[in-house]
Design a protein around this motif. Structure first.
Motif, PDB file in Angstrom:
ATOM      1  N   ARG A  25      48.572 156.062  84.854  1.00  0.00           N
ATOM      2  CA  ARG A  25      49.055 155.960  86.583  1.00  0.00           C
ATOM      3  C   ARG A  25      48.451 154.508  86.754  1.00  0.00           C
ATOM      4  O   ARG A  25      47.305 154.002  86.257  1.00  0.00           O
ATOM      5  N   ARG A  26      49.316 153.882  87.504  1.00  0.00           N
ATOM      6  CA  ARG A  26      48.840 152.927  88.101  1.00  0.00           C
ATOM      7  C   ARG A  26      48.467 153.198  89.345  1.00  0.00           C
ATOM      8  O   ARG A  26      48.466 153.676  90.695  1.00  0.00           O
ATOM      9  N   GLU A  27      46.837 152.770  89.591  1.00  0.00           N
ATOM     10  CA  GLU A  27      46.281 153.235  91.665  1.00  0.00           C
ATOM     11  C   GLU A  27      46.105 151.316  91.431  1.00  0.00           C
ATOM     12  O   GLU A  27      46.836 150.406  90.837  1.00  0.00           O
ATOM     13  N   ASP A  31      43.815 150.875  86.414  1.00  0.00           N
ATOM     14  CA  ASP A  31      44.986 151.661  85.506  1.00  0.00           C
ATOM     15  C   ASP A  31      44.335 153.129  85.216  1.00  0.00           C
ATOM     16  O   ASP A  31      43.004 152.874  84.942  1.00  0.00           O
ATOM     17  N   ARG A  55      41.862 146.270  86.850  1.00  0.00           N
ATOM     18  CA  ARG A  55      42.853 145.502  87.221  1.00  0.00           C
ATOM     19  C   ARG A  55      42.572 143.914  87.345  1.00  0.00           C
ATOM     20  O   ARG A  55      41.078 144.217  88.274  1.00  0.00           O
ATOM     21  N   HIS A  71      54.319 140.766  88.837  1.00  0.00           N
ATOM     22  CA  HIS A  71      53.919 142.148  88.220  1.00  0.00           C
ATOM     23  C   HIS A  71      53.630 141.451  86.181  1.00  0.00           C
ATOM     24  O   HIS A  71      53.418 142.518  85.410  1.00  0.00           O
ATOM     25  N   THR A  76      47.109 144.408  81.465  1.00  0.00           N
ATOM     26  CA  THR A  76      46.595 145.376  80.923  1.00  0.00           C
ATOM     27  C   THR A  76      45.013 145.271  80.440  1.00  0.00           C
ATOM     28  O   THR A  76      44.883 143.935  79.629  1.00  0.00           O
TER      29      THR A  76
END
Length: 135
Positions: A25-27, A31, A55, A71, A76
Motif C-alpha cells: 500500500r502507499r502512504e 510504500d 519515497r 506520478h 519506488t
C-alpha cells in the motif's frame, strides 16, 4: 533456497515456506509492504512483518505533484521492486482459483474494515482522555 531470494533474506525474511501472502500500500511519502505468514494456533512467532520504503523528497511544486506526469516520475525503491518480484515468484505456485480470489478479496476487505474500526475506537478513546485531562 536463500540463493533464490536474496532480497527477501536481506530484509530479514527467512521463513519462505511459511509466507501466505503480501500486501503493498502507499502512504503519504512511503510504500508499505506487509508480508503475512502461516502460523499454527498459539504460535509466539509474528503473523506478519511490515517494511516501509520511503519515497524521495523533491523540490517540485505541489501543483505539479498532483498531476499524472508526476506520478510517472515518482519511483519506488529498487529493493522494494526486487522484493515484489521475489514474493511473486515464491507465491506463484499457490495462485488461487478465480472463486478463491473473490473470497479472499471479500475476507481481506472485512479484515481491513475490522482493523479500521479498532484503530478508530482507540483514537477516539485517546482523544477523550486528552479532553478529560484538559478539564
Amino acid at each position: 533456497m536463500t540463493a533464490q531470494y536474496p532480497t527477501l533474506e536481506q530484509m530479514g525474511i527467512t521463513s519462505f515456506d511459511n509466507i501466505s501472502k503480501y500486501r503493498l500500500r502507499r502512504e503519504a511519502r512511503a510504500d508499505v509492504l506487509k508480508v503475512y505468514y502461516h502460523r499454527p494456533a498459539g504460535s509466539l512467532l509474528s503473523r506478519s512483518k511490515k517494511f516501509t520504503f520511503a519515497r524521495p523528497q523533491s523540490g517540485v511544486p505541489v501543483e505539479f505533484q498532483k498531476t499524472a506526469q508526476w506520478h510517472q516520475l515518482e519511483d519506488t525503491s529498487p529493493v522494494l521492486r526486487q522484493a515484489l518480484v521475489e514474493l511473486h515468484q515464491l507465491l506463484k505456485p499457490d495462485a488461487p482459483a478465480e472463486d478463491d480470489t473473490t473470497r479472499d478479496s471479500r475476507q481481506q476487505l472485512l479484515e481491513d474494515l475490522e482493523h479500521m474500526e479498532r484503530v478508530m475506537k482507540a483514537k477516539l478513546e485517546e482523544l477523550r482522555r486528552q479532553i478529560a485531562a484538559l478539564k
